[in-house]
Write a protein that holds these residues in place. Structure first.
Motif, PDB file in Angstrom:
ATOM      1  N   LEU A 641       0.821  -1.210   0.000  1.00 26.23           N
ATOM      2  CA  LEU A 641       0.000   0.000   0.000  1.00 26.23           C
ATOM      3  C   LEU A 641       0.852   1.256   0.000  1.00 26.23           C
ATOM      4  O   LEU A 641       0.524   2.243  -0.660  1.00 26.23           O
ATOM      5  CB  LEU A 641      -0.917  -0.007   1.229  1.00 26.23           C
ATOM      6  N   TRP A 642       1.933   1.231   0.754  1.00 25.41           N
ATOM      7  CA  TRP A 642       2.815   2.393   0.799  1.00 25.41           C
ATOM      8  C   TRP A 642       3.439   2.671  -0.567  1.00 25.41           C
ATOM      9  O   TRP A 642       3.571   3.828  -0.972  1.00 25.41           O
ATOM     10  CB  TRP A 642       3.895   2.162   1.847  1.00 25.41           C
ATOM     11  N   ASN A 643       3.814   1.628  -1.279  1.00 23.39           N
ATOM     12  CA  ASN A 643       4.434   1.796  -2.599  1.00 23.39           C
ATOM     13  C   ASN A 643       3.431   2.178  -3.675  1.00 23.39           C
ATOM     14  O   ASN A 643       3.840   2.538  -4.779  1.00 23.39           O
ATOM     15  CB  ASN A 643       5.144   0.514  -3.014  1.00 23.39           C
ATOM     16  N   PHE A 644       2.121   2.095  -3.375  1.00 16.91           N
ATOM     17  CA  PHE A 644       1.124   2.460  -4.384  1.00 16.91           C
ATOM     18  C   PHE A 644       1.266   3.921  -4.774  1.00 16.91           C
ATOM     19  O   PHE A 644       1.047   4.287  -5.926  1.00 16.91           O
ATOM     20  CB  PHE A 644      -0.277   2.183  -3.841  1.00 16.91           C
ATOM     21  N   ARG A 645       1.636   4.769  -3.816  1.00 16.18           N
ATOM     22  CA  ARG A 645       1.820   6.183  -4.126  1.00 16.18           C
ATOM     23  C   ARG A 645       2.989   6.400  -5.084  1.00 16.18           C
ATOM     24  O   ARG A 645       3.009   7.366  -5.832  1.00 16.18           O
ATOM     25  CB  ARG A 645       2.069   6.985  -2.845  1.00 16.18           C
ATOM     26  N   LYS A 646       3.975   5.504  -5.017  1.00 18.74           N
ATOM     27  CA  LYS A 646       5.181   5.655  -5.841  1.00 18.74           C
ATOM     28  C   LYS A 646       5.138   4.784  -7.099  1.00 18.74           C
ATOM     29  O   LYS A 646       6.170   4.586  -7.728  1.00 18.74           O
ATOM     30  CB  LYS A 646       6.408   5.272  -5.015  1.00 18.74           C
ATOM     31  N   ARG A 647       3.965   4.266  -7.443  1.00 16.30           N
ATOM     32  CA  ARG A 647       3.871   3.385  -8.606  1.00 16.30           C
ATOM     33  C   ARG A 647       4.257   4.130  -9.872  1.00 16.30           C
ATOM     34  O   ARG A 647       4.055   5.349  -9.971  1.00 16.30           O
ATOM     35  CB  ARG A 647       2.464   2.819  -8.740  1.00 16.30           C
TER      36      ARG A 647
END
Length: 784
Positions: A641-647
């Motif tokens: 979920l945290w990496n979704f912003r950095k996709r």
């Protein structure tokens, strides 16, 4: 600053083309006023609308003959401002049928009057004027697909003064439309007004379909009653099989006998329709340098069975034709029928997918046979908009020029845009659609310079792009400008930018999710796999067949284009690729390295607060071991979920740093572009061979070290070192008793606390287990 600008040039850029809208014609100013500003609707929603004036010249009738020759050689000339298009010329015909369409780009229209001339070709002097028809651009109707085509009308020819002539009519249809019109692909275009003759066919947009490829498996079992020219000794024979340009041989029969036995599989690639034959020859090995023909047979491929799975195939016997040993009859060699025959089991296999492209960039994973195909799971729509800043690829009239076209390949469908002549910023605005059967596939696009229009003998590469469909969000329209990069012997060069718009539409989300758990290739690839060497050979033969068949189309898709799109040289040695792959492997361990560094900092008490928190977490997990797995999966969930912003916001593209294309040594580039076999002088080959030996030596050392560690683990219980094995066996007994008595939680807690102990309790010397492991023997001592 310059370096940063260069890096930015290699990145994908967002664009905002006007897509999917209805636009008015705008105004075409001329002496007669303005063209009506009606709106045109098009199914082309991923490209910018381009407007064309279409003129369909159907036929003429009752044309007057020349008073001197008594005949008429008519042709039609369509003129709009400075642009002129001509139909083909007919000899001695007063009722010719032309059936040709002319398309004039709205952006280049400079007149409000369209003139259609009918002329009589004169061999000597000026062509004779037979009449003309004039259209006012204000009165041209608009045609929007899917409306039916505009019906052509007979128009009476006018003389030079605008008065109707007594003889001669021409059938025409004139309308305004877009590139979505059915007449667009086959039209003469004002963008290529300078192209004449056979070059006209090479500038049109076309769709190509790859030939249907099959694996053709020939199981050579045995032969009977083989006899050699020398009757005093038995033959030692082998079978040579040929399909087109593919030649494979069995091994020599183990012994000299008249009834040899092989039972070997020979696998070929064949394309429908099957034009080649299977040519089998049985040859006797007389000496190491001489083979004697014993017999041959030619068999058409369509007589063999097509199978979808690995069910048994019945074997058959075929009689061989023997060519008489040196017996000539006139100019032809005598052919004798005799009792030698060969036993075969052969079939065309449709359960495999014939790999005609590099497995890294595969665009189709379906088996050959259509009966095994599933329903498509999505639709890929691609709009090829334009290119910007192309470099000149050739010289015309003392100046640089480029005649660019774009090729896209996905699955069996290849598309080729029309060629925009002499333009460094061509605008194609053509849209194409593919059915998608697997999202984990790649579409490849390449931009080329058309060599049919003069200049080099081969179409020059301008650049290539790959897009993996699994990286695309569903139902989202991507509009990006991709840099076109080409690696040349002189180094990396940016040759321009390609502007695209594409969309991947999902038809069944459940089916797509289900596919992620299915094998990549058809079932037969796993039940009865080919060897690595077989796959490399078959892939190479498949690429040759595809290039040959597409080269026979009109216009041809040239061999150099097909090979570039299929990455024919991807398996050749390259120092640059080897470095890139090595650092790719290194980057895979970057996460483990970061984790080990973090753990080392925790153990070294670099941040006491973090170390204390780790102690608390360790105690909680020891007291409640059932929380270990849930905690691990929850942690990965939160990280996801945290990496979704950095996709990634853009589809992946050619990475010059990852490819080591920017920092490659010139000599390594020269080696990469060298021919195979090499064409370089011996001194340079020797230097490169020594360098290759040096690199291979380092790789050999690394592989040996890995093998050594594995062999040391194996030697713990192999008694190769009796003392070491005795120590380890006694340790295992003590450990078993201790672990049986001590609760497992206490053991884990003690191990964790020992690893997290304060640095003042640590020694800089290696630990006893590490020393013990390094002293274990490996099999390296037994190597020469």
């Amino acid at each position: 600053m310059n370096t940063q600008a260069t890096q930015d040039d290699y990145k994908i850029k967002d664009t905002k083309p006007q897509l999917g809208e209805r636009w008015p014609h705008g105004g075409l100013r001329g002496s007669g006023g303005w063209i009506s500003s009606e709106r045109i609707t098009s199914t082309y929603d991923l490209v910018e609308q381009m407007y064309y004036l279409y003129v369909r010249v159907v036929k003429a009738r009752d044309l007057p003959t020349n008073s001197v020759t008594g005949s008429c050689d008519p042709y039609v000339e369509v003129k709009l401002g400075n642009y002129k298009g001509k139909t083909q010329r007919f000899e001695k015909k007063t009722n010719p049928e032309f059936n040709q369409v002319f398309a004039f780009s709205k952006e280049k229209i400079q007149s409000s009057v369209l003139e259609v001339f009918v002329r009589d070709r004169e061999m000597m002097g000026r062509d004779d004027y037979l009449g003309k028809v004039v259209f006012d651009m204000n009165e041209v109707p608009t045609r929007v697909p899917p409306d039916s085509p505009l019906a052509p009308i007979w128009y009476r020819l006018e003389d030079r003064r605008g008065e109707s002539k007594l003889r001669g009519e021409v059938m025409l249809a004139v309308w305004m439309g877009t590139q979505a019109d059915e007449a667009f692909p086959e039209s003469w275009h004002s963008d290529a007004a300078t192209v004449h003759g056979d070059g006209v066919f090479s500038v049109r947009s076309k769709v190509y379909v790859s030939p249907k490829l099959w694996y053709f498996r020939v199981n050579v079992i045995e032969a009977q009653d083989v006899e050699s020219e020398d009757k005093s000794q038995l033959p030692q024979v082998f079978v040579k099989a040929q399909v087109g340009n593919q030649i494979l041989k069995t091994k020599l029969s183990p012994a000299r006998t008249a009834n040899p036995f092989w039972n070997e599989d020979l696998v070929f690639v064949a394309a429908e329709p099957f034009e080649e034959q299977l040519v089998l020859t049985v040859e006797n090995k007389v000496t190491s340098s001489k083979d004697e023909l014993v017999g041959r047979v030619a068999l058409p491929l369509h007589i063999f069975e097509k199978r979808l799975d690995h069910r048994p195939v019945y074997s058959r016997w075929f009689n061989l034709e023997k060519f008489g040993f040196g017996v000539l009859e006139g100019d032809r060699r005598k052919v004798h029928k005799f009792s030698t025959r060969v036993h075969l089991r052969a079939c065309l296999e449709g359960g495999y997918h014939v790999l005609d492209e590099s497995t890294m960039y595969i665009s189709d994973q379906r088996p050959t046979s259509r009966q095994l195909w599933k329903q498509p799971i999505g639709i890929l729509e691609l709009g090829i908009l334009s290119a910007q800043g192309l470099l000149p690829m050739k010289t015309k009239d003392g100046r640089g020029s480029t005649d660019a076209y774009c090729v896209a390949k996905y699955g069996q469908k290849w598309v080729r845009t029309r060629t925009i002549v002499e333009s460094m910023s061509p605008k194609w605005n053509e849209q194409y659609t593919w059915e998608v059967y697997d999202p984990c596939t790649v579409i490849t696009l390449g931009v080329f310079d058309n060599a049919h229009l003069g200049g080099p003998t081969k179409d020059s590469r301008i650049g290539k792009i790959r897009i993996r469909l699994s990286t695309l969000e569903m139902d989202r329209i991507y509009t990006h400008s991709y840099p076109l990069l080409v690696l040349q012997p002189s180094g990396l060069k940016k040759t321009g930018e390609l502007q695209l718009a594409f969309r991947f539409t999902c038809l069944s989300l459940a089916h797509m999710v289900y596919l992620y758990g299915r094998p990549l290739l058809p079932k037969m690839h796993y039940l009865h796999p080919f060897t690595i060497s077989q796959l490399d050979s078959l892939r190479y033969q498949a690429m040759n067949i595809v290039a040959s068949r597409l080269g026979r189309a009109e216009p041809p898709l040239r061999k150099e284009v097909v090979e570039y799109m299929l990455d024919v040289d991807s398996h050749m040695w390259s120092m640059r690729r080897s470095k890139a792959n090595f650092f790719r492997i290194v980057s895979l361990f970057s996460g483990l390295i970061s984790m080990s560094k973090w753990l080392n900092e925790v153990c070294q008490w670099k941040n006491p607060i973090t170390t204390i928190l780790v102690h608390i977490l360790l105690c909680i997990l020891i007291c409640y071991p059932e929380l270990i797995l849930p905690t691990t999966f929850l942690y990965m969930f939160l990280i996801g979920l945290w990496n979704f912003r950095k996709r990634p916001k853009h589809p992946p593209h050619m990475d010059i740093k990852l490819s080591w294309a920017e920092a490659v040594h010139p000599d390594e580039l020269d080696e990469e572009f060298d021919t195979f076999p090499t064409s370089k002088p011996p001194d340079m080959v020797r230097m490169r061979y020594d360098r290759l030996r040096s690199v291979a030596g380092r790789i050999q050392t690394v592989v040996g070290d890995i093998a050594t560690q594995g062999e040391r683990i194996h030697s713990l219980l192999s008694w190769r070192d009796p003392r070491a094995t005795s120590i380890f066996v006694v340790f295992c007994l003590c450990a078993a008793v201790s672990l049986y008595i001590t609760p497992f939680k206490i053991v884990i807690l003690l191990v964790g606390l020992f690893l997290l102990r304060h640095p003042r309790f640590r020694s800089k010397m290696p630990s006893a287990p590490s020393n013990f492991f390094r002293r274990l023997p490996a099999r390296a001592d037994s190597m020469l």
